[in-house]
Design a protein around this motif. Structure first.
Motif, short mmCIF file in Angstrom:
data_model
loop_
_atom_site.label_atom_id
_atom_site.label_comp_id
_atom_site.label_asym_id
_atom_site.label_seq_id
_atom_site.Cartn_x
_atom_site.Cartn_y
_atom_site.Cartn_z
N PRO A 147 -30.15 65.14 13.56
CA PRO A 147 -29.13 64.84 13.12
C PRO A 147 -28.93 64.14 11.84
CG PRO A 147 -28.51 63.68 15.11
CD PRO A 147 -29.96 64.72 15.02
N ALA A 148 -29.68 63.53 12.36
CA ALA A 148 -29.98 61.80 10.97
C ALA A 148 -31.02 61.88 9.82
CB ALA A 148 -30.98 60.30 12.19
N ASP A 149 -31.84 62.50 9.94
CA ASP A 149 -32.79 63.91 9.04
C ASP A 149 -31.95 64.45 8.47
OD1 ASP A 149 -35.43 61.92 8.44
OD2 ASP A 149 -36.48 63.48 9.96
N VAL A 150 -31.46 65.50 9.02
CA VAL A 150 -30.27 66.31 8.39
C VAL A 150 -29.60 65.66 7.31
CG1 VAL A 150 -28.31 67.77 8.00
CG2 VAL A 150 -30.03 67.58 9.78
N LEU A 151 -28.57 64.41 7.76
CA LEU A 151 -28.16 63.19 6.84
C LEU A 151 -28.78 62.38 5.18
CD1 LEU A 151 -25.60 61.95 9.35
CD2 LEU A 151 -24.66 63.60 8.16
N ASN A 153 -16.69 53.09 10.71
CA ASN A 153 -17.70 53.04 9.50
C ASN A 153 -19.32 53.27 9.97
OD1 ASN A 153 -20.13 52.47 8.10
ND2 ASN A 153 -19.73 50.08 8.14
N LEU A 154 -18.95 55.06 9.75
CA LEU A 154 -20.26 56.05 10.71
C LEU A 154 -21.73 55.72 9.35
CD1 LEU A 154 -18.25 58.39 12.14
CD2 LEU A 154 -19.14 56.38 13.55
N GLY A 155 -21.98 55.19 8.49
CA GLY A 155 -22.80 55.23 8.03
C GLY A 155 -24.24 54.55 8.72
N GLY A 156 -25.15 54.60 7.90
CA GLY A 156 -25.57 53.73 8.93
C GLY A 156 -27.56 54.64 8.54
N LYS A 157 -29.22 54.37 9.34
CA LYS A 157 -30.04 54.93 9.30
C LYS A 157 -30.22 55.90 10.16
CE LYS A 157 -31.91 52.72 5.45
NZ LYS A 157 -33.09 51.57 5.35
N CYS A 158 -31.30 55.97 11.19
CA CYS A 158 -32.16 56.99 11.96
C CYS A 158 -31.65 55.63 13.53
CB CYS A 158 -33.27 57.57 11.49
SG CYS A 158 -34.57 55.92 12.10
N ALA A 159 -32.13 54.83 13.76
CA ALA A 159 -31.09 54.34 14.86
C ALA A 159 -29.91 53.94 15.38
CB ALA A 159 -31.65 53.16 15.38
N ASP A 160 -28.82 54.05 14.16
CA ASP A 160 -27.77 54.10 14.40
C ASP A 160 -27.52 55.67 14.48
OD1 ASP A 160 -27.58 51.68 13.39
OD2 ASP A 160 -28.11 52.24 11.62
N LEU A 161 -27.22 56.82 13.85
CA LEU A 161 -27.27 57.87 13.20
C LEU A 161 -27.90 59.03 14.77
CD1 LEU A 161 -27.82 57.93 10.02
CD2 LEU A 161 -25.64 57.96 11.24
N ASN A 162 -29.21 58.48 14.93
CA ASN A 162 -29.19 59.49 16.44
C ASN A 162 -28.94 58.88 17.33
OD1 ASN A 162 -29.63 61.54 15.33
ND2 ASN A 162 -32.55 60.80 15.05
N ALA A 163 -28.69 57.48 17.33
CA ALA A 163 -27.75 56.71 18.87
C ALA A 163 -26.30 56.99 19.03
CB ALA A 163 -28.18 54.98 18.64
N VAL A 164 -25.88 57.52 18.08
CA VAL A 164 -24.22 58.47 17.98
C VAL A 164 -24.82 59.27 18.62
CG1 VAL A 164 -22.65 59.21 16.57
CG2 VAL A 164 -23.49 56.69 16.41
N PHE A 165 -25.36 60.27 18.15
CA PHE A 165 -25.83 61.37 18.34
C PHE A 165 -26.00 61.70 20.34
CE2 PHE A 165 -28.72 65.12 20.04
CZ PHE A 165 -28.35 66.44 19.95
N LYS A 171 -48.96 53.64 2.53
CA LYS A 171 -48.37 51.85 3.47
C LYS A 171 -47.02 52.65 4.43
CE LYS A 171 -50.65 48.66 -0.03
NZ LYS A 171 -49.95 48.16 -1.04
N LEU A 172 -47.27 52.39 5.20
CA LEU A 172 -46.16 52.62 6.54
C LEU A 172 -45.49 51.78 6.82
CD1 LEU A 172 -48.25 55.86 7.90
CD2 LEU A 172 -46.85 55.67 6.07
N GLN A 173 -45.54 50.18 6.49
CA GLN A 173 -44.58 49.19 7.23
C GLN A 173 -42.86 49.71 6.95
OE1 GLN A 173 -47.22 48.56 5.36
NE2 GLN A 173 -47.38 47.01 3.73
N GLY A 174 -42.83 50.90 6.18
CA GLY A 174 -41.18 50.77 6.32
C GLY A 174 -41.05 52.89 6.97
N ALA A 175 -42.17 52.99 6.67
CA ALA A 175 -41.46 54.60 7.41
C ALA A 175 -41.24 54.78 9.31
CB ALA A 175 -43.07 54.92 7.31
N GLN A 176 -41.00 53.28 9.94
CA GLN A 176 -40.53 53.82 10.81
C GLN A 176 -38.72 54.73 11.51
OE1 GLN A 176 -41.10 51.03 9.67
NE2 GLN A 176 -42.85 50.21 10.88
N HIS A 177 -39.47 55.93 11.90
CA HIS A 177 -38.62 56.93 12.52
C HIS A 177 -38.19 57.27 13.69
CE1 HIS A 177 -35.48 59.89 10.97
NE2 HIS A 177 -36.25 60.72 11.81
N CYS A 178 -36.54 57.09 14.10
CA CYS A 178 -36.53 57.64 15.10
C CYS A 178 -35.93 58.90 15.44
CB CYS A 178 -35.73 56.27 15.79
SG CYS A 178 -34.18 56.91 16.89
#
Length: 372
Positions: free
Chosen positions: A279-283, A209-221, A256-263
């Protein structure tokens, strides 16, 4: 898999061309879309985090991430804070190399309130692939960028996957290109993932299951790069402003940036130094930029981002830190955080839910200032 195998030949050709000449390939030249972050003028921001804990339950402690990266893409001018805390200070989890603001509140103070304001400058970055030089770096930093963490083991399925993704690669740059391609090909953005994800790459690879968000996807990278000997690190931060290139998913959508975190991510290449990757932002663009889920990185909406984020990123974002397995100094709980990207807190009932800005009641805002 819900994400089909993409045309490897087309994507590798595009990345090779972008790497060789620092330009987007011809099929990426969509008239209505461009993404070309380049180092240039600095932008200046005032960033504020305001926390209001809704009840008093004994002693309260808060830990807020602060911009703690000084580099050729970020300058930190200073911090100031206010509120009703008994004590406020910048503290550090020294072994992980991360600083944060800690505040302590007594029950007599009433409802805990804390505002942290930081002033900083950012700018875009992009590697010049034609300009090779020998870059030196602190050996301790490079060793740290090759170590496993609790969520990034480097053996077993992680090493096996990294070797498959880099088969035939002769140089570190070839390895990074192969891993970047592998992540974009095999992983996908999952909008329903809570927060930015957890970054548990072993579980992702074992379950498929390789679905996720930035802290998942860039962590894989990052994990795959480390597993084949390429120093790499996650860079945890926050989007500050809309993208200058019109991509709604690559910028902050509101004040309002409390949901704007990005890795984001970086790799160290001996001839270029620390190089930006995302690569997370590409996805994210593939999944959410248009109503249709785009499956082909050669698509004219995606291709400029695919090329631009291999070696660059836009300066509408602030970096907090690059730390994994973070311990909160003074906390009653011994469990470390996978990373520090959100406000954290605890009282006598236990640790707060960092992903619940409404019940925890924190708000994050940024405004752009005139250049210094």
């Amino acid at each position: 898999m819900t994400h089909p195998t993409l045309t490897r030949r087309h994507t590798l050709q595009a990345l090779a061309a972008a790497t060789a000449v620092g330009l987007q390939p011809s099929w990426a030249q969509a008239p209505q879309r461009r993404f070309e972050p380049t180092p240039g003028a600095w932008r200046r921001f005032e960033l504020s985090t305001e926390v209001q804990v809704p009840e008093v339950r004994g002693h309260t402690r808060l830990w807020l991430p602060i911009p703690d990266v000084e580099s050729d893409y970020q300058r930190v001018e200073g911090h100031r804070w206010s509120g009703n805390a008994q004590r406020v200070q910048v503290v550090a989890d020294a072994p992980r190399g991360v600083r944060m603001l800690m505040a302590e509140f007594t029950p007599e103070a009433g409802l805990p309130r804390l505002t942290l304001t930081s002033t900083l400058q950012t700018r875009s970055r992009a590697v010049n692939w034609q300009e090779k030089r020998r870059v030196s770096e602190d050996p301790a930093l490079l060793r740290a960028a090759l170590q496993p963490t609790a969520l990034l083991p480097l053996d077993g399925i992680v090493r096996k996957t990294a070797q498959e993704a880099t088969r035939g690669a002769r140089t570190d740059l070839d390895k990074v290109r192969g891993i970047y391609q592998w992540v974009v090909t095999h992983a996908h953005r999952e909008p329903k993932t809570r927060g930015c994800g957890t970054g548990d790459i072993k579980a992702m690879l074992e379950t498929g299951n390789l679905g996720g968000k930035c802290a998942d996807l860039n962590a894989v990278f990052v994990g795959l790069c480390r597993a084949v000997g390429v120093p790499a690190r996650d860079v945890y931060g926050l989007r500050l402003a809309p993208s200058a290139f019109g991509y709604k998913e690559l910028g902050a959508g509101s004040a309002k940036l409390q949901g704007a975190q990005h890795c984001r991510a970086e790799v160290f290449l001996a001839q270029y130094g620390w190089v930006a990757m995302d690569p997370a932002d590409v996805l994210k663009v593939m999944r959410q930029e248009t109503p249709e889920w785009i499956k082909d990185p050669a698509h004219p909406v995606v291709a400029p981002v695919m090329a631009g984020l291999f070696g660059g990123w836009e300066g509408n974002w602030v970096a907090w830190n690059t730390a994994h397995d973070v311990r909160l100094p003074g906390s009653k709980e011994d469990t470390p955080l996978g990373f520090l990207m959100y406000p954290n807190g605890e009282n006598d009932l236990g640790r707060f839910d960092e992903l619940s800005p409404d019940s925890f009641r924190y708000a994050i805002q940024a405004r752009e200032l005139s250049a210094a």
